[in-house]
Design a protein around this motif. Structure first.
Motif, PDB file in Angstrom:
ATOM      1  N   LEU A 121       0.888  -1.178   0.051  1.00  0.00           N
ATOM      2  CA  LEU A 121      -0.072   0.133  -0.017  1.00  0.00           C
ATOM      3  C   LEU A 121       0.841   1.183  -0.004  1.00  0.00           C
ATOM      4  CD1 LEU A 121      -2.738  -0.797   2.321  1.00  0.00           C
ATOM      5  CD2 LEU A 121      -3.082  -0.761  -0.159  1.00  0.00           C
ATOM      6  N   LEU A 122       1.925   1.299   0.665  1.00  0.00           N
ATOM      7  CA  LEU A 122       2.944   2.380   0.669  1.00  0.00           C
ATOM      8  C   LEU A 122       3.420   2.763  -0.564  1.00  0.00           C
ATOM      9  CD1 LEU A 122       4.647   2.005   4.190  1.00  0.00           C
ATOM     10  CD2 LEU A 122       3.157   3.867   3.480  1.00  0.00           C
ATOM     11  N   GLU A 123       3.748   1.388  -1.300  1.00  0.00           N
ATOM     12  CA  GLU A 123       4.476   1.474  -2.684  1.00  0.00           C
ATOM     13  C   GLU A 123       3.354   2.308  -3.718  1.00  0.00           C
ATOM     14  OE1 GLU A 123       7.457  -1.519  -4.141  1.00  0.00           O
ATOM     15  OE2 GLU A 123       5.785  -2.557  -2.808  1.00  0.00           O
ATOM     16  N   ALA A 124       2.109   1.764  -3.538  1.00  0.00           N
ATOM     17  CA  ALA A 124       1.108   2.290  -4.274  1.00  0.00           C
ATOM     18  C   ALA A 124       1.014   3.690  -4.133  1.00  0.00           C
ATOM     19  CB  ALA A 124      -0.056   1.425  -4.440  1.00  0.00           C
ATOM     20  N   GLU A 125       0.822   4.282  -2.793  1.00  0.00           N
ATOM     21  CA  GLU A 125       0.892   5.601  -2.506  1.00  0.00           C
ATOM     22  C   GLU A 125       1.890   6.420  -2.994  1.00  0.00           C
ATOM     23  OE1 GLU A 125      -1.190   9.116  -1.761  1.00  0.00           O
ATOM     24  OE2 GLU A 125      -2.024   7.097  -1.936  1.00  0.00           O
ATOM     25  N   ALA A 126       2.983   5.917  -2.830  1.00  0.00           N
ATOM     26  CA  ALA A 126       4.341   6.368  -3.178  1.00  0.00           C
ATOM     27  C   ALA A 126       4.385   6.774  -4.874  1.00  0.00           C
ATOM     28  CB  ALA A 126       5.523   5.833  -2.824  1.00  0.00           C
ATOM     29  N   ASP A 127       3.735   5.886  -5.572  1.00  0.00           N
ATOM     30  CA  ASP A 127       3.780   5.895  -6.932  1.00  0.00           C
ATOM     31  C   ASP A 127       2.716   6.700  -7.457  1.00  0.00           C
ATOM     32  OD1 ASP A 127       5.732   3.882  -7.182  1.00  0.00           O
ATOM     33  OD2 ASP A 127       4.513   2.207  -7.520  1.00  0.00           O
ATOM     34  N   ARG A 128       1.877   7.167  -6.878  1.00  0.00           N
ATOM     35  CA  ARG A 128       0.888   8.243  -7.311  1.00  0.00           C
ATOM     36  C   ARG A 128       1.390   9.741  -7.628  1.00  0.00           C
ATOM     37  NH1 ARG A 128      -4.259   8.691  -3.728  1.00  0.00           N
ATOM     38  NH2 ARG A 128      -4.263  10.744  -4.796  1.00  0.00           N
ATOM     39  N   ARG A 129       1.012   9.962  -8.776  1.00  0.00           N
ATOM     40  CA  ARG A 129       1.834  11.234  -9.098  1.00  0.00           C
ATOM     41  C   ARG A 129       1.467  12.537  -8.421  1.00  0.00           C
ATOM     42  NH1 ARG A 129       1.401  14.957 -14.564  1.00  0.00           N
ATOM     43  NH2 ARG A 129       3.635  14.517 -15.091  1.00  0.00           N
ATOM     44  N   ASP A 130       0.076  12.527  -7.710  1.00  0.00           N
ATOM     45  CA  ASP A 130      -0.063  13.678  -6.770  1.00  0.00           C
ATOM     46  C   ASP A 130      -0.038  13.141  -5.312  1.00  0.00           C
ATOM     47  OD1 ASP A 130      -2.218  11.568  -6.875  1.00  0.00           O
ATOM     48  OD2 ASP A 130      -3.848  12.881  -6.740  1.00  0.00           O
ATOM     49  N   GLY A 131       0.683  11.954  -5.219  1.00  0.00           N
ATOM     50  CA  GLY A 131       0.837  11.652  -3.732  1.00  0.00           C
ATOM     51  C   GLY A 131       1.594  12.189  -2.795  1.00  0.00           C
ATOM     52  N   LEU A 132       1.133  12.096  -1.529  1.00  0.00           N
ATOM     53  CA  LEU A 132       1.807  12.756  -0.504  1.00  0.00           C
ATOM     54  C   LEU A 132       2.972  12.266   0.416  1.00  0.00           C
ATOM     55  CD1 LEU A 132      -1.391  14.502   0.708  1.00  0.00           C
ATOM     56  CD2 LEU A 132       0.229  15.534  -0.747  1.00  0.00           C
ATOM     57  N   VAL A 133       2.901  10.815   0.177  1.00  0.00           N
ATOM     58  CA  VAL A 133       4.025  10.095   0.740  1.00  0.00           C
ATOM     59  C   VAL A 133       5.224   9.410   0.048  1.00  0.00           C
ATOM     60  CG1 VAL A 133       2.233   9.410   2.500  1.00  0.00           C
ATOM     61  CG2 VAL A 133       2.809   7.877   0.610  1.00  0.00           C
TER      62      VAL A 133
END
Length: 72
Positions: free
Chosen positions: A21-33
């Motif tokens: 889940l952290l990887e997926a969030e980090a891969d988001r272009r607009d991600g905050l993490v």
């Protein structure tokens, strides 16, 4: 944009899902993490995953104190 650096503990069982889940969030272009680090004492059991994360620039430690000493 400054991203929030997040680290996790473990790569097995429940922690494996959290890391994904952290990887997926980090891969988001607009991600905050930014998935900055992980502590996993058993590198042998999780060798492939450790290598994958290191390849993505995630710091991997065997020792929690070492992870906590990082300046992310």
């Amino acid at each position: 944009m400054n991203r929030i650096a997040i680290a996790s503990v473990g790569l097995g069982n429940y922690a494996a899902g959290a890391a994904r889940l952290l990887e997926a969030e980090a891969d988001r272009r607009d991600g905050l993490v930014r998935f900055a680090g992980v502590c996993e004492p058993d590198h042998g059991l999780h060798a492939r995953r450790v290598a994958e994360l290191r390849g993505r620039g995630v710091t991997v430690h065997r020792d929690l104190d070492a992870l906590l000493a990082e300046d992310f």
